[in-house]
Design an enzyme around this catalytic site. Structure first.
Site, PDB file in Angstrom:
ATOM      1  N   ASP A   1      -0.899  -5.522   9.061  1.00 11.92           N
ATOM      2  CA  ASP A   1      -1.915  -4.585   8.616  1.00 11.92           C
ATOM      3  C   ASP A   1      -3.128  -5.424   8.242  1.00 11.92           C
ATOM      4  O   ASP A   1      -3.099  -6.181   7.272  1.00 11.92           O
ATOM      5  CB  ASP A   1      -1.428  -3.767   7.421  1.00 11.92           C
ATOM      6  CG  ASP A   1      -2.287  -2.535   7.187  1.00 11.92           C
ATOM      7  OD1 ASP A   1      -3.471  -2.563   7.588  1.00 11.92           O
ATOM      8  OD2 ASP A   1      -1.804  -1.548   6.608  1.00 11.92           O
TER       9      ASP A   1
ATOM     10  N   TRP B   1       0.856  -1.186   0.000  1.00  9.05           N
ATOM     11  CA  TRP B   1       0.000   0.000   0.000  1.00  9.05           C
ATOM     12  C   TRP B   1       0.894   1.239   0.000  1.00  9.05           C
ATOM     13  O   TRP B   1       1.797   1.363   0.824  1.00  9.05           O
ATOM     14  CB  TRP B   1      -0.891  -0.041   1.238  1.00  9.05           C
ATOM     15  CG  TRP B   1      -1.823   1.104   1.432  1.00  9.05           C
ATOM     16  CD1 TRP B   1      -2.615   1.693   0.505  1.00  9.05           C
ATOM     17  CD2 TRP B   1      -2.068   1.789   2.674  1.00  9.05           C
ATOM     18  NE1 TRP B   1      -3.350   2.702   1.081  1.00  9.05           N
ATOM     19  CE2 TRP B   1      -3.034   2.784   2.415  1.00  9.05           C
ATOM     20  CE3 TRP B   1      -1.574   1.659   3.971  1.00  9.05           C
ATOM     21  CZ2 TRP B   1      -3.520   3.639   3.400  1.00  9.05           C
ATOM     22  CZ3 TRP B   1      -2.051   2.500   4.961  1.00  9.05           C
ATOM     23  CH2 TRP B   1      -3.012   3.478   4.673  1.00  9.05           C
TER      24      TRP B   1
ATOM     25  N   LYS C   1     -13.314  -1.285   5.361  1.00  8.13           N
ATOM     26  CA  LYS C   1     -13.727  -2.137   4.260  1.00  8.13           C
ATOM     27  C   LYS C   1     -14.784  -3.150   4.688  1.00  8.13           C
ATOM     28  O   LYS C   1     -15.820  -3.284   4.052  1.00  8.13           O
ATOM     29  CB  LYS C   1     -12.516  -2.880   3.678  1.00  8.13           C
ATOM     30  CG  LYS C   1     -11.343  -1.982   3.257  1.00  8.13           C
ATOM     31  CD  LYS C   1     -11.704  -1.078   2.111  1.00  8.13           C
ATOM     32  CE  LYS C   1     -10.487  -0.415   1.485  1.00  8.13           C
ATOM     33  NZ  LYS C   1      -9.694   0.405   2.396  1.00  8.13           N
TER      34      LYS C   1
END
Length: 435
Positions: A226, A142, A263
Site C-alpha cells: 500500500d 489502516w 496525499k
C-alpha cells in the site's frame, strides 16, 4: 417460498437490519466540528494542513490547472483500464525509469479510485482467481484494510502479524518475522506499507526490508504494497519507493502496489490512483502472463465501478509528464514533509520543557503524517472531554493538525492528562497503604 421460510419483514424489509455501530474517526470528526470550545485541536483526519490549519493546494497543482484549458476540457469516459498516459507516468514515478523501461512486460497497470479502489480491486481479484488461504495484515494497520478484505474477499481469511511494540514504542520486526515464519502458509498474501506506516509512522530499515523480501520469496507469498505516501514520508520520491523497487529485483516474487496520489498531490477528493500487478520475472513468458491479468482486472473494474474518474487524473498527468512541474512538485513535497518534521520536533520539545512524565523520543523517530503517541484510550478520552483535543482512541495523532499556534496548548493538554493520571495512581497507592 413456503410460509415457514418467509422472513418476517414487518412494515419494511429493512427492519431486519441491525443498528449501525456508532463511533469511529468520522463520528469523532463530526463531534469536533460541533464542539463550540474557543480552543480546540483536530488531530484526527489524514489530510495535510498548512500552519494556519487550512487545506493547502500544492503550487504544482495550481500551475497544472493554470496550464490546462479547463473551459475546453471534455467529460467523456476514460477507458475502463484508465488513461494510458497517466498510467505510464505513475508507473515511472513508482518504479523508476530503469524498471519502467525494461521491466514493463512484467507489470500490469490499471487506474483506480485512489488507493482504496486499488486495495479493493486486488482483494477481489485474488479472491476470484488465486484464492490464497490467508491475507496477513499488520497489527495495527489502516482501519479500512480489514473492511476492504472482508467485503471484497470473503473467501480469504484475514490474519494479523505483530507490527508495533507498545512497550518500546517501536517497530516489532522480531515479532513480525516470528509469527509469519511459524503461522503463514505457502502462497498466502501479505500486505505491507511501502513507507510512512499508517498509523504508527514506523518503517522497516533497508536491512529489514531485505530480510522480509527473502522470506516472501522463500514462502512464495503474494505481496501487496500500500503506497499512499510516496514522497510525503521523507520528501524524496525515490527514497520512499525503495522497498517496492527492491522487491522487483527478487524475480520470483509476484506482487501488487496500490498507489494513491491523494496525499502526495493533495488530490484527496479527486480519487486518483493506480493498481500495478507485477508477475514473475523468472520466465520469458512474463509478457504472456500480463494479458490475462489485465483482462480479468478490467472485468472486475467494470463490475465494481466501470470507468475511473477523469479530472484529477488530468491534473496528475499534467504534473507527471512535465519536467518543470515535477521539479515544482518535489519542492512541494519538501515543504509538506519538512513542516511535519518541524511539528514533531516542536511537540517533543514542548513535552520535554514541561517535564511530562515518560519518554517522547518516539514522536521524532516516527515519520510521515501520523504518530502513535503512546497515549492510552483513557488519556485520549480526557484530552477530548477536558481539553477539546481530538485524536483516535488508539492514540494515533495526525501531525498535520499541529500548528505553531496550537502546539503549546496541545503539549500542555497531553502533559495535564498524563500527570493527572499519575496523581490518581499515587493517591490510590497511598490510600491502599492506609488500609
Amino acid at each position: 417460498m413456503s410460509a415457514s421460510h418467509e422472513l418476517d419483514f414487518g412494515t419494511s424489509r429493512f427492519s431486519i437490519l441491525d443498528p449501525p455501530s456508532s463511533g469511529g474517526m468520522f463520528a469523532l470528526d463530526a463531534e469536533y466540528r460541533a464542539d463550540q470550545a474557543p480552543q480546540k485541536v483536530n488531530l484526527l483526519m489524514g489530510a495535510y494542513r498548512d500552519d494556519q490549519g487550512q487545506p493547502w493546494q500544492l503550487s504544482s497543482v495550481t500551475e497544472a490547472k493554470t496550464r490546462m484549458n479547463l473551459h475546453s476540457c471534455h467529460h467523456e469516459y476514460l477507458p475502463i483500464h484508465g488513461n494510458p498516459v497517466f498510467l505510464e507516468a505513475a508507473r515511472e514515478v513508482l518504479f523508476g525509469h530503469e524498471i519502467s523501461e525494461h521491466g514493463r512486460d512484467s507489470i500490469v497497470s490499471i487506474q483506480t479510485i485512489s488507493g482504496t479502489g486499488a486495495n479493493s480491486l486486488i482483494a477481489a481479484f485474488l479472491n476470484r482467481h488465486t484464492m490464497p488461504s490467508n491475507i496477513w495484515l499488520p497489527d495495527p494497520t489502516w482501519m479500512n484494510h480489514f473492511d476492504i478484505w472482508q467485503a471484497a474477499a470473503p473467501g480469504i481469511k484475514v490474519q494479523k502479524y505483530p507490527y508495533y511494540d507498545g512497550l518500546t514504542r517501536s517497530f516489532d520486526f522480531a515479532g513480525m518475522m516470528r509469527i509469519l515464519r511459524s503461522k503463514s502458509s505457502e502462497h498466502d498474501a501479505i500486505l505491507l506499507h511501502a513507507c510512512a506506516h499508517n498509523p504508527t509512522g514506523l518503517d522497516p530499515s533497508e536491512e529489514q526490508w531485505e530480510e522480509i523480501a527473502l522470506f516472501c520469496k522463500e514462502k512464495m507469498l503474494f505481496v501487496i504494497f500500500d503506497s499512499a505516501y510516496q514522497g510525503f514520508a521523507s520528501g524524496d520520491l525515490n527514497r520512499d519507493a525503495w522497498p517496492v523497487r527492491h522487491f522487483f529485483t527478487h524475480r520470483p516474487i509476484e506482487f501488487a502496489v496500490c498507489q494513491s496520489f491523494s496525499k502526495n498531490l493533495g488530490l484527496y477528493g479527486e480519487r486518483v490512483g493506480a493498481l500495478h500487478v507485477v508477475v514473475s520475472r523468472e520466465t520469458s513468458l512474463s509478457a504472456s502472463l500480463t494479458a490475462p491479468v489485465q483482462g480479468h482486472l478490467v472485468d472486475l473494474q467494470r463490475a465494481m465501478v466501470s470507468m475511473p474518474p477523469l479530472f484529477g487524473c488530468r491534473v496528475a498527468t499534467e504534473i507527471l509528464k512535465s519536467t518543470n512541474l515535477q521539479r515544482l512538485w518535489k519542492m512541494d513535497l519538501l515543504v509538506m514533509s519538512e513542516r511535519i518534521k518541524d511539528m514533531r520536533k516542536a511537540l517533543y520539545n514542548a513535552l520535554v520543557r514541561l517535564k511530562t512524565p515518560g519518554t517522547w523520543e518516539h514522536i521524532t523517530e516516527q515519520n510521515g503524517m501520523f504518530s502513535y503517541t503512546g497515549l492510552s484510550e483513557d488519556h485520549v478520552s480526557r484530552l477530548r472531554k477536558e481539553h477539546h483535543v481530538y485524536m483516535l482512541p488508539t492514540g494515533r495523532a495526525s501531525i498535520c493538525g499541529l500548528t505553531a499556534e496550537n502546539i503549546g496548548y496541545t503539549a500542555y493538554a497531553i502533559h495535564r492528562v498524563v500527570v493527572d493520571e499519575l496523581a490518581v495512581v499515587e493517591f490510590d497507592l497511598h490510600d491502599q497503604s492506609r488500609i
